[in-house]
Design a protein around this motif. Structure first.
Motif, mmCIF file in Angstrom:
data_model
loop_
_atom_site.group_PDB
_atom_site.id
_atom_site.type_symbol
_atom_site.label_atom_id
_atom_site.label_comp_id
_atom_site.label_asym_id
_atom_site.label_seq_id
_atom_site.Cartn_x
_atom_site.Cartn_y
_atom_site.Cartn_z
ATOM 1 N N LYS A 365 0.719 -1.148 -0.059
ATOM 2 C CA LYS A 365 0.005 -0.020 0.091
ATOM 3 C C LYS A 365 0.834 1.256 0.036
ATOM 4 O O LYS A 365 0.613 2.177 -0.747
ATOM 5 N N LEU A 366 1.936 1.191 0.746
ATOM 6 C CA LEU A 366 2.762 2.499 0.906
ATOM 7 C C LEU A 366 3.613 2.653 -0.404
ATOM 8 O O LEU A 366 3.672 3.767 -0.835
ATOM 9 N N ALA A 367 3.900 1.609 -1.433
ATOM 10 C CA ALA A 367 4.596 1.710 -2.482
ATOM 11 C C ALA A 367 3.577 2.210 -3.428
ATOM 12 O O ALA A 367 4.045 3.075 -4.371
ATOM 13 N N ASN A 368 2.437 1.651 -3.540
ATOM 14 C CA ASN A 368 1.356 2.496 -4.210
ATOM 15 C C ASN A 368 1.077 3.835 -4.179
ATOM 16 O O ASN A 368 1.011 4.342 -5.110
ATOM 17 N N ILE A 369 0.845 4.033 -2.937
ATOM 18 C CA ILE A 369 0.660 5.549 -2.568
ATOM 19 C C ILE A 369 1.621 6.385 -2.924
ATOM 20 O O ILE A 369 1.569 7.514 -3.757
ATOM 21 N N LEU A 370 3.021 5.807 -2.762
ATOM 22 C CA LEU A 370 4.158 6.972 -3.012
ATOM 23 C C LEU A 370 4.439 6.619 -4.665
ATOM 24 O O LEU A 370 5.441 7.475 -4.998
ATOM 25 N N SER A 371 4.126 5.945 -5.212
ATOM 26 C CA SER A 371 4.195 5.782 -6.716
ATOM 27 C C SER A 371 3.665 6.817 -7.572
ATOM 28 O O SER A 371 4.189 7.390 -8.407
ATOM 29 N N ASP A 372 2.754 7.588 -6.764
ATOM 30 C CA ASP A 372 2.240 9.139 -7.336
ATOM 31 C C ASP A 372 3.494 9.979 -7.005
ATOM 32 O O ASP A 372 3.519 10.491 -5.940
ATOM 33 N N CYS A 373 3.948 10.575 -8.188
ATOM 34 C CA CYS A 373 4.884 11.571 -8.049
ATOM 35 C C CYS A 373 4.303 12.877 -7.203
ATOM 36 O O CYS A 373 5.330 13.450 -6.458
ATOM 37 N N VAL A 374 3.277 13.129 -7.460
ATOM 38 C CA VAL A 374 2.702 14.601 -6.573
ATOM 39 C C VAL A 374 2.643 14.016 -5.103
ATOM 40 O O VAL A 374 3.068 14.821 -4.232
ATOM 41 N N MET A 375 2.271 13.020 -4.482
ATOM 42 C CA MET A 375 2.271 12.535 -3.309
ATOM 43 C C MET A 375 3.893 12.353 -2.845
ATOM 44 O O MET A 375 3.812 12.958 -1.807
ATOM 45 N N ARG A 376 4.712 11.666 -3.587
ATOM 46 C CA ARG A 376 5.930 11.587 -3.037
ATOM 47 C C ARG A 376 6.529 12.986 -2.983
ATOM 48 O O ARG A 376 7.489 13.262 -1.986
ATOM 49 N N GLU A 377 6.749 13.838 -3.861
ATOM 50 C CA GLU A 377 7.392 15.116 -3.878
ATOM 51 C C GLU A 377 6.498 15.794 -2.801
ATOM 52 O O GLU A 377 7.355 16.624 -2.027
ATOM 53 N N SER A 381 9.108 17.437 0.163
ATOM 54 C CA SER A 381 9.268 18.976 0.266
ATOM 55 C C SER A 381 8.501 19.320 1.720
ATOM 56 O O SER A 381 9.446 20.233 2.405
ATOM 57 N N GLN A 382 7.525 18.452 2.388
ATOM 58 C CA GLN A 382 7.053 19.031 3.487
ATOM 59 C C GLN A 382 7.837 18.548 4.721
ATOM 60 O O GLN A 382 7.697 18.638 5.829
ATOM 61 N N GLY A 383 8.515 17.277 4.393
ATOM 62 C CA GLY A 383 9.208 16.322 5.460
ATOM 63 C C GLY A 383 8.257 15.750 6.420
ATOM 64 O O GLY A 383 8.589 15.747 7.444
ATOM 65 N N ASN A 384 7.158 15.560 5.766
ATOM 66 C CA ASN A 384 6.027 14.622 6.655
ATOM 67 C C ASN A 384 5.152 13.718 5.923
ATOM 68 O O ASN A 384 4.776 14.127 4.798
ATOM 69 N N ALA A 385 5.026 12.748 6.477
ATOM 70 C CA ALA A 385 4.451 11.612 5.494
ATOM 71 C C ALA A 385 3.255 11.021 6.210
ATOM 72 O O ALA A 385 2.541 9.754 6.292
ATOM 73 N N ILE A 391 -3.319 6.750 5.242
ATOM 74 C CA ILE A 391 -3.912 6.008 4.176
ATOM 75 C C ILE A 391 -3.590 4.635 3.824
ATOM 76 O O ILE A 391 -4.459 3.708 3.586
ATOM 77 N N ALA A 392 -2.492 4.269 4.224
ATOM 78 C CA ALA A 392 -1.958 3.027 3.965
ATOM 79 C C ALA A 392 -2.468 2.194 5.142
ATOM 80 O O ALA A 392 -3.060 0.985 4.637
ATOM 81 N N PHE A 393 -2.757 2.492 6.222
ATOM 82 C CA PHE A 393 -3.323 1.785 7.193
ATOM 83 C C PHE A 393 -4.750 1.587 7.082
ATOM 84 O O PHE A 393 -5.387 0.563 7.270
#
Length: 587
Positions: A365-377, A381-385, A391-393
């Motif tokens: 789930k974490l990999a799928n969410i972070l595969s979105d470049c907007v979410m990853r950036e 940039s904000q230093g907070n996940a 969402i993953a939980f």
């Protein structure tokens, strides 16, 4: 003729009637059957040479045809074995194994084909659906003999006369500690972007199933069968292999078909070795790119030391065997996302199924969410996940189908800015905990969600009309108030929750050489070891190993585990240790 004499005609009639009675008795009793049956059994034993009898009756499938727990069915109607962590695909038919006489522990290859059945004076138990067969020393000797005769693989146990549901030439019980990591990414088709990874060193999972129904990598392509193909780690060849599972539309490897030549028969193809860069095609449109890296290559890419250690502590509870319900895992980097990695511990209750499922789902789930470049950036940039972890939980809880089982979940997400700085943020449910030691201070990254916890009691007393009584330590028999799974309990009582606690972000600078590290462990460890004691143990182990010129994280993890063992913990114990100090780590 005198009156005292019986006429001869009457005597003859009496004799005739006596003979008829004797004849009827012979016909009714058939005494000759005993002679013929015993002689026929004798001839069958003498002429047969050997008796081949399956260790499990061929009628088991017929009797257990309604066993939904042991099999799954895809839409096309094919029947397959459920895919579990350490389970093998079902062998076609049943294996016919000659039984080895107990008086002959040393068996020669020539003697295998002439083994005869030995009558063993043991009670025969009925085999019921879902019942585990007991291990027999007799069967053990047979398996040992087969290992000597067939050192390369065990596929020869399958009936050579049939190819359906053929078992790939692999042995998941043979774990290669040199190992390799397999990463799969769907690069085209309706499910493009899906990713999955597995390591050969992970004893609980050395196979990946591909298909449309209840598989490790799910496809939304109508050309993909319910159970389409499987990738296994061959422990003898030290290779990953792909095999078609009798799909209707076939499987291609680098544009070459690997499925059985007759797709209508639904027979399995032959296993084919995989290499990094290969392209697997399911049907005509779904393409999967294969990436294979060795353990040494993977370790060189990990910028800090990692060590794992687990012990079920099976004999700590009054000599009663304690089943292992902990699952310890990590993935660095996440497939296709080189800046992020995930580390976690799940502790199951009511069984290990929920913990195993969650430990597999959370990284995906974490990999799928972070595969979105907007979410990853946004995270970088904000230093907070925090949003990513929530969402993953939430997605993992929605995907779990465990009605009467649940598990704790502690997840540490670590990412880097590309230099010497790392960022770590933790999310947890339950009582497994994480501590990070940085700048000379330990930081607890988790919150305790037991019923006795003050914060949890305040939360639960604010929900509904029911109030916890003083001294009440359990809710519906469970000492946890937050967990993944346990759907039945959550339906019965709204005070149970799957909302994770999210920690603040911790910044770690490797260039400062502050001896930073993290310890994630199940409650079996924290029940007997305090945070202060854990920090002292790590520092002592660091000094010892540094004096010897090395600092293997595995040794430190085992030292922590051994402390819990010495203090006689009464629960399963798993420890995951991360050493962020790049100057003393060993790669």
């Amino acid at each position: 003729m005198t009156t005292g004499m019986i006429p001869q005609s009457i005597v003859g009639i009496l004799l005739l009637m006596l003979l008829l009675v004797l004849l009827l008795i012979l016909i009714a009793c058939k005494p000759w059957r005993l002679c013929f049956s015993s002689s026929s059994r004798s001839r069958s034993l003498k002429n047969g040479g050997e008796i081949e009898r399956p260790l499990v009756s061929d009628d088991v499938d017929a009797h257990n045809g309604n066993n939904e727990g042991g099999r799954t069915y895809d839409i096309e109607g094919a029947c397959y074995q459920n895919d579990g962590l350490l389970r093998m695909p079902r062998m076609e038919g049943l294996v016919h194994k000659p039984r080895v006489p107990s008086a002959s522990p040393h068996v020669t290859p020539q003697a295998v084909d002439s083994l005869i059945l030995e009558v063993v004076p043991e009670p025969v138990e009925d085999v019921t659906v879902g019942k585990t067969l007991k291990y027999s020393p007799l069967a053990g000797r047979l398996l040992e003999a087969q290992k000597h005769f067939r050192p390369e693989n065990q596929i020869s146990n399958v009936n050579p006369g049939s190819q359906k549901n053929r078992l790939p030439e692999s042995s998941p019980k043979v774990i290669d500690h040199q190992g390799s990591c397999l990463s799969l990414e769907v690069i085209s088709g309706p499910s493009s972007g899906q990713r999955c990874s597995v390591q050969s060193m992970n004893a609980s999972r050395v196979s990946v199933t591909l298909g449309r129904v209840s598989t490790d990598l799910l496809f939304k392509d109508t050309e993909v069968s319910g159970k389409h193909a499987m990738i296994n780690w061959n422990g003898y060849k030290k290779k990953w292999e792909v095999v078609d599972m009798g799909s209707l539309n076939g499987t291609l490897l680098n544009s070459q078909p690997i499925n059985h030549h007759d797709p209508e028969s639904r027979q399995w193809g032959r296993p084919v070795e995989l290499s990094s860069g290969d392209i697997i095609t399911l049907g005509t449109t779904s393409n999967i790119q294969v990436n294979v890296t060795s353990k040494a290559e993977t370790r060189m890419r990990i910028p800090f030391g990692i060590g794992m250690a687990s012990d079920p502590m099976a004999l700590r509870r009054g000599g009663k065997k304690l089943p292992m319900e902990d699952v310890c895992y990590y993935s660095w980097p996440l497939p296709g996302i080189h800046e992020f990695g995930v580390f976690g511990v799940c502790d199951g209750h009511g069984g290990a199924v929920a913990a195993k499922s969650a430990s597999k789902m959370l990284p995906e789930k974490l990999a799928n969410i972070l595969s979105d470049c907007v979410m990853r950036e946004k995270v970088i940039s904000q230093g907070n996940a925090a949003d990513v972890l929530k969402i993953a939980f939430s997605q993992t809880e929605a995907s779990l189908t465990n009605y009467y089982e649940g598990c704790t979940a502690t997840v540490l997400l670590v990412w880097t800015d590309g230099g010497n700085r790392f960022f770590a943020q933790c999310a947890n449910l339950g009582d497994s905990a994480c501590v990070i030691y940085v700048d000379g201070e330990p930081i607890k990254m988790t919150e305790d969600h037991r019923v006795v916890s003050h914060s949890e009691r305040l939360r639960m007393n604010g929900i509904g009309d029911q109030q916890l009584r003083d001294g009440e330590t359990r809710l519906c028999g469970l000492n946890l108030a937050r967990m993944l799974g346990d759907k039945y309990l959550k339906q019965q009582d709204a005070r149970f929750s799957s909302e994770p606690y999210i920690s603040e972000v911790v910044h770690i600078d490797q260039s400062s050489s502050s001896g930073s590290f993290a310890v994630l462990a199940s409650d079996g460890f924290w029940d007997v070891v305090s945070v202060k004691k854990a920090v002292q143990l790590v520092q002592q182990a660091n000094e010892k190993e540094h004096a010897e010129g090395e600092n293997p994280a595995e040794k430190i993890a085992n030292a922590l585990l051994n402390e819990a063992r010495v203090l006689r913990t009464k629960d399963n114990t798993s420890v995951l240790f991360l050493d962020f100090d790049n100057k003393v780590r060993s790669l």
